[in-house]
Design an enzyme around this catalytic site. Structure first.
Site, PDB file in Angstrom:
ATOM      1  N   VAL A  11       0.841  -1.203   0.000  1.00 19.48           N
ATOM      2  CA  VAL A  11       0.000   0.000   0.000  1.00 19.48           C
ATOM      3  C   VAL A  11       0.879   1.257   0.000  1.00 19.48           C
ATOM      4  O   VAL A  11       0.667   2.198  -0.767  1.00 19.48           O
ATOM      5  CB  VAL A  11      -0.909   0.007   1.254  1.00 19.48           C
ATOM      6  CG1 VAL A  11      -1.643   1.322   1.394  1.00 19.48           C
ATOM      7  CG2 VAL A  11      -1.892  -1.137   1.180  1.00 19.48           C
ATOM      8  N   LYS A  35      15.333  -3.234   1.919  1.00 12.12           N
ATOM      9  CA  LYS A  35      14.255  -2.735   1.056  1.00 12.12           C
ATOM     10  C   LYS A  35      14.586  -1.324   0.575  1.00 12.12           C
ATOM     11  O   LYS A  35      14.466  -1.013  -0.610  1.00 12.12           O
ATOM     12  CB  LYS A  35      12.944  -2.739   1.865  1.00 12.12           C
ATOM     13  CG  LYS A  35      11.716  -2.647   1.026  1.00 12.12           C
ATOM     14  CD  LYS A  35      10.467  -2.571   1.876  1.00 12.12           C
ATOM     15  CE  LYS A  35       9.802  -3.897   2.070  1.00 12.12           C
ATOM     16  NZ  LYS A  35       8.522  -3.781   2.788  1.00 12.12           N
ATOM     17  N   LEU A 258     -18.862 -11.779  -8.282  1.00 11.34           N
ATOM     18  CA  LEU A 258     -19.742 -12.947  -8.254  1.00 11.34           C
ATOM     19  C   LEU A 258     -19.079 -14.110  -8.994  1.00 11.34           C
ATOM     20  O   LEU A 258     -19.737 -14.877  -9.678  1.00 11.34           O
ATOM     21  CB  LEU A 258     -21.101 -12.622  -8.881  1.00 11.34           C
ATOM     22  CG  LEU A 258     -22.044 -11.710  -8.073  1.00 11.34           C
ATOM     23  CD1 LEU A 258     -23.359 -11.503  -8.802  1.00 11.34           C
ATOM     24  CD2 LEU A 258     -22.315 -12.275  -6.681  1.00 11.34           C
ATOM     25  N   GLY A 261     -15.613 -20.022  -6.975  1.00 17.39           N
ATOM     26  CA  GLY A 261     -14.350 -20.743  -7.120  1.00 17.39           C
ATOM     27  C   GLY A 261     -13.874 -21.303  -5.803  1.00 17.39           C
ATOM     28  O   GLY A 261     -14.684 -21.741  -4.973  1.00 17.39           O
ATOM     29  N   GLY A 265      -8.662 -15.061  -1.022  1.00 19.30           N
ATOM     30  CA  GLY A 265      -7.426 -15.110  -0.243  1.00 19.30           C
ATOM     31  C   GLY A 265      -6.802 -13.727  -0.247  1.00 19.30           C
ATOM     32  O   GLY A 265      -7.504 -12.726  -0.383  1.00 19.30           O
ATOM     33  N   CYS A 268      -5.791  -9.069   2.390  1.00 17.40           N
ATOM     34  CA  CYS A 268      -6.812  -8.126   2.878  1.00 17.40           C
ATOM     35  C   CYS A 268      -8.090  -8.803   3.345  1.00 17.40           C
ATOM     36  O   CYS A 268      -8.449  -8.691   4.518  1.00 17.40           O
ATOM     37  CB  CYS A 268      -7.138  -7.125   1.778  1.00 17.40           C
ATOM     38  SG  CYS A 268      -5.669  -6.285   1.183  1.00 17.40           S
TER      39      CYS A 268
HETATM   40  C1  UGA Z   1      -9.124  -6.065  -1.964  1.00 19.57           C
HETATM   41  C2  UGA Z   1     -10.180  -5.030  -2.383  1.00 19.57           C
HETATM   42  O1  UGA Z   1     -10.763  -5.431  -3.611  1.00 19.57           O
HETATM   43  C3  UGA Z   1      -9.547  -3.642  -2.529  1.00 19.57           C
HETATM   44  O2  UGA Z   1     -10.558  -2.688  -2.822  1.00 19.57           O
HETATM   45  C4  UGA Z   1      -8.875  -3.273  -1.221  1.00 19.57           C
HETATM   46  O3  UGA Z   1      -8.208  -2.031  -1.313  1.00 19.57           O
HETATM   47  C5  UGA Z   1      -7.850  -4.334  -0.860  1.00 19.57           C
HETATM   48  O4  UGA Z   1      -8.501  -5.618  -0.758  1.00 19.57           O
HETATM   49  C6  UGA Z   1      -7.232  -3.970   0.464  1.00 19.57           C
HETATM   50  O5  UGA Z   1      -7.957  -3.930   1.463  1.00 19.57           O
HETATM   51  O6  UGA Z   1      -6.047  -3.605   0.496  1.00 19.57           O
HETATM   52  P1  UGA Z   1      -7.206  -7.448  -3.259  1.00 19.57           P
HETATM   53  O7  UGA Z   1      -7.023  -8.205  -1.972  1.00 19.57           O
HETATM   54  O8  UGA Z   1      -6.019  -6.913  -3.970  1.00 19.57           O
HETATM   55  O9  UGA Z   1      -8.173  -6.169  -3.017  1.00 19.57           O
HETATM   56  O10 UGA Z   1      -7.933  -8.424  -4.269  1.00 19.57           O
HETATM   57  P2  UGA Z   1      -9.384  -8.636  -4.881  1.00 19.57           P
HETATM   58  O11 UGA Z   1      -9.322  -8.403  -6.335  1.00 19.57           O
HETATM   59  O12 UGA Z   1     -10.407  -7.913  -4.129  1.00 19.57           O
HETATM   60  O13 UGA Z   1      -9.545 -10.214  -4.640  1.00 19.57           O
HETATM   61  C7  UGA Z   1      -9.532 -10.767  -3.332  1.00 19.57           C
HETATM   62  C8  UGA Z   1      -9.750 -12.251  -3.384  1.00 19.57           C
HETATM   63  O14 UGA Z   1     -11.091 -12.550  -3.739  1.00 19.57           O
HETATM   64  C9  UGA Z   1      -8.880 -12.999  -4.397  1.00 19.57           C
HETATM   65  O15 UGA Z   1      -8.407 -14.198  -3.815  1.00 19.57           O
HETATM   66  C10 UGA Z   1      -9.817 -13.299  -5.545  1.00 19.57           C
HETATM   67  O16 UGA Z   1      -9.442 -14.445  -6.257  1.00 19.57           O
HETATM   68  C11 UGA Z   1     -11.111 -13.514  -4.785  1.00 19.57           C
HETATM   69  N1  UGA Z   1     -12.314 -13.259  -5.614  1.00 19.57           N
HETATM   70  C12 UGA Z   1     -12.580 -12.024  -6.094  1.00 19.57           C
HETATM   71  C13 UGA Z   1     -13.202 -14.302  -5.865  1.00 19.57           C
HETATM   72  O17 UGA Z   1     -12.999 -15.453  -5.423  1.00 19.57           O
HETATM   73  N2  UGA Z   1     -14.316 -14.056  -6.597  1.00 19.57           N
HETATM   74  C14 UGA Z   1     -14.607 -12.820  -7.096  1.00 19.57           C
HETATM   75  O18 UGA Z   1     -15.655 -12.664  -7.745  1.00 19.57           O
HETATM   76  C15 UGA Z   1     -13.711 -11.777  -6.837  1.00 19.57           C
END
Ligand code: UGA
Length: 440
Positions: A11, A35, A258, A261, A265, A268
C-alpha cells in the site's frame, strides 16, 4: 505538497509512487534497510504492473525519495501517511503495534504542524488512539501547560486499491474517502487529491474507518454468497456462470465479485473479515453473517479437494499439475493464497505436485517444499494424472489444449476458478470439472 509515507510495503509504495506522479514531493520510509537500498536503486520490492516505470519517472523528476529514517521524513513532510502492516492476532483482532510505534516515532520528532493520515486498514476508533499517542509523545516543550502547544491533526484515508490493478485504481478511483475532525485537515486532503477527479466522501474518522472494513466485508460476502449458490448448482444441476450473469444484469446487484471458485485469499479480505468480526464482538454485536462468510470461504477449498479425491480416486503417488499459485492473477503475492492449503493437503495425501505460475514461483518456493516448479504450463501438464487451475491468469486462457492432452497421463481438469467453458475443453476430449457447473 510535501508528503511522507511510513511503511513501504504494498500500500505504502504504490500510494507513494502515485502521489509523486500526480505532482507531490514524496518521501517513502521503511525500517528494512535492504528494502530501502533496493528502492533507492529504483527496484520495486513488489510486482505490480506499471509500478517500476512510474517509479523511475518520479525519481528522475526528483519527486520521489526513500529513507530509513522517520526523523528525516517527519522533518521534511507536512502530511504523514501511516501505511504499515496491521496483521491479525490469534483472536483475529488487528494488531496495531506498528501503527502505535509509528505514531510515537512521528510525535517525538515533530517540530511543526503535521497532518497524520491513517492509510493502513484499521478498526474503528484507531484515529482517536493515534491522536492520544501523539499528544502523549510530543517533545516536552510542546506539550501544552506552560510550553507552546504544537498543533497537529489526525485523519483517515482508507485505500481501495486492488493488487494487480493498483495504479489504475489509484488514478481512477470510484471514490476517495476522508475522515477528518478539522477543516484544516479536510482542506489539505482535498488539495492532495485535487488532480484526481472523482467523488470525495468527507466524514468523521470513525465512519471512514468503518467504510473500509464494511466495503471489504461486503465484497467478501458477495464471494461467499456466489460460492454457496455454486454449491447448490452442483447439487441440482445449474450453471453458476449463468446464474451470476442473470443476477448481475440487475444494476442493484452487479456482476462483479460474483465469480465462484476456491474462495478469497490475499492479505486483505481474510484479515479484514476476521478483524471486523472481532471489532463487532467487542462492540457488543455478534456479526454472525460475517462469521458464516468466513466459514463458507474455508469450506470452498475443502469442497474442491473432495471433488479431486472423488474423481481422481486414489491421490497417493499421483502426479498433479497445478496452474496458478498466487492468490489472484497479476500479482506474485502468495499471502493466504488458496493454492497453499490445497497443495499442502494433496501433498499430505502423497501426491506429487508440479506447478507453474507466471509471477509467483519465487514467492512460492519459500512456502512449499517438495513441489517441482515448471517453466510453463506445458511443463506442469507433462505426465500429470490431472491438472488444477488455482489462479485465473490470462496466460492460461489460450493454451494449446491438444498439446496439453498429449502431455498428460489422464485428460482430467479441475478448474478452481471457472476459467474455461466445459464444452470448450470437452471438445478436446478432457473430462472437465469447474465449481458450480456439474451437470446432474
Ligand atoms: C481487496 C479489495 O478489492 C480492494 O478494494 C482493497 O483495497 C484491498 O482488498 C485492500 O484492502 O487492500 P485485493 O485483496 O487486492 O483487493 O484483491 P481482490 O481483487 O479484491 O480479490 C480478493 C480475493 O477474492 C482474491 O483471492 C480473488 O481471487 C477472490 N475473488 C474475487 C473471488 O474469489 N471471486 C470474485 O468474484 C472476486
Amino acid at each position: 505538497m510535501n508528503i511522507a509515507i511510513i511503511g513501504s510495503g504494498y500500500v505504502g509504495l504504490v500510494t507513494g509512487v502515485c502521489l509523486a506522479h500526480i505532482g507531490h514531493r514524496v518521501i517513502c520510509v521503511d525500517n528494512d534497510p535492504e528494502k530501502i537500498k533496493k528502492l533507492k536503486k529504483g527496484i520495486p520490492t513488489i510486482y505490480e504492473p506499471g509500478l517500476e516505470a512510474l517509479m523511475h519517472k518520479c525519481m528522475k523528476r526528483r519527486q520521489l525519495f526513500f529513507t530509513g529514517s522517520i526523523k528525516e521524513a517527519t522533518k521534511k513532510a507536512t502530511v504523514i501517511f501511516i501505511a504499515v502492516g496491521t496483521p491479525s492476532k490469534k483472536s483475529g483482532e488487528a494488531d496495531l503495534t506498528y501503527v502505535e510505534n509509528v505514531a510515537r516515532a512521528v510525535a517525538i520528532n515533530m517540530e511543526s504542524y503535521k497532518l497524520i493520515v491513517e492509510k493502513s486498514t484499521v478498526p474503528a476508533a484507531t484515529g482517536k488512539r493515534i491522536e492520544h499517542t501523539v499528544q502523549l509523545n510530543l517533545p516536552k516543550k510542546y506539550q501544552g501547560g506552560k510550553g507552546r502547544r504544537l498543533e497537529f491533526d489526525v485523519a483517515s484515508n482508507p485505500e481501495f486499491l486492488r493488487e494487480g490493478a493498483a495504479i489504475e485504481d489509484f488514478m481512477h478511483p470510484d471514490r476517495i474517502v476522508i475522515g477528518v475532525e478539522s477543516k484544516r485537515a479536510e482542506n489539505i486532503l482535498r488539495e492532495i487529491y485535487k488532480p484526481l477527479k472523482t467523488t470525495m466522501i468527507v466524514t468523521n474518522i470513525n465512519s471512514a474507518e468503518l467504510i473500509k472494513h464494511a466495503s471489504n466485508s461486503f465484497l467478501a460476502t458477495k464471494i461467499s454468497f456466489i460460492n454457496s449458490i455454486a454449491q447448490i448448482c452442483d447439487r441440482v444441476g445449474g450453471d453458476v456462470l449463468k446464474v451470476a450473469e442473470g443476477m448481475g444484469y440487475d444494476k442493484r446487484i452487479g456482476r462483479s465479485f460474483l465469480n465462484a471458485g476456491i474462495g478469497f485469499g490475499g492479505s486483505c479480505f481474510p484479515k479484514d473479515v476476521d478483524a471486523f468480526i472481532r471489532l463487532s464482538e467487542q462492540s457488543g454485536y455478534p456479526f454472525n453473517l460475517l462469521k458464516e462468510v468466513r466459514n463458507v470461504n474455508c469450506e470452498q477449498r475443502e469442497y474442491f479437494l473432495k471433488l479431486i479425491e472423488d474423481k481422481l480416486w486414489i491421490v497417493k503417488d499421483k502426479t498433479i499439475g497445478v496452474l496458478g499459485l498466487s492468490f489472484k492473477p497479476n500479482t506474485d503475492d502468495m499471502r493466504n493464497a488458496p493454492s497453499v492449503d490445497i497443495i499442502k493437503a494433496l501433498q499430505q495425501e502423497g501426491a506429487k505436485i508440479q506447478a507453474h505460475d507466471p509471477q509467483a514461483m519465487g514467492q512460492a518456493k519459500k512456502i512449499f517444499s517438495g513441489v517441482h516448479f515448471c517453466q510453463d504450463a506445458y511443463g506442469a501438464a507433462k505426465g500429470a494424472h490431472c491438472l488444477l487451475i488455482l489462479t485465473e491468469w490470462d496466460d492460461f486462457r489460450h493454451l494449446k489444449f491438444t498439446k496439453i492432452k498429449q502431455l498428460m497421463r489422464q485428460p482430467l481438469i479441475f478448474d478452481g476458478r471457472n476459467l474455461y467453458h466445459d464444452s470448450h475443453l470437452e471438445q478436446y476430449g478432457f473430462e472437465y470439472y469447474g465449481i458450480g457447473r456439474i451437470k446432474v
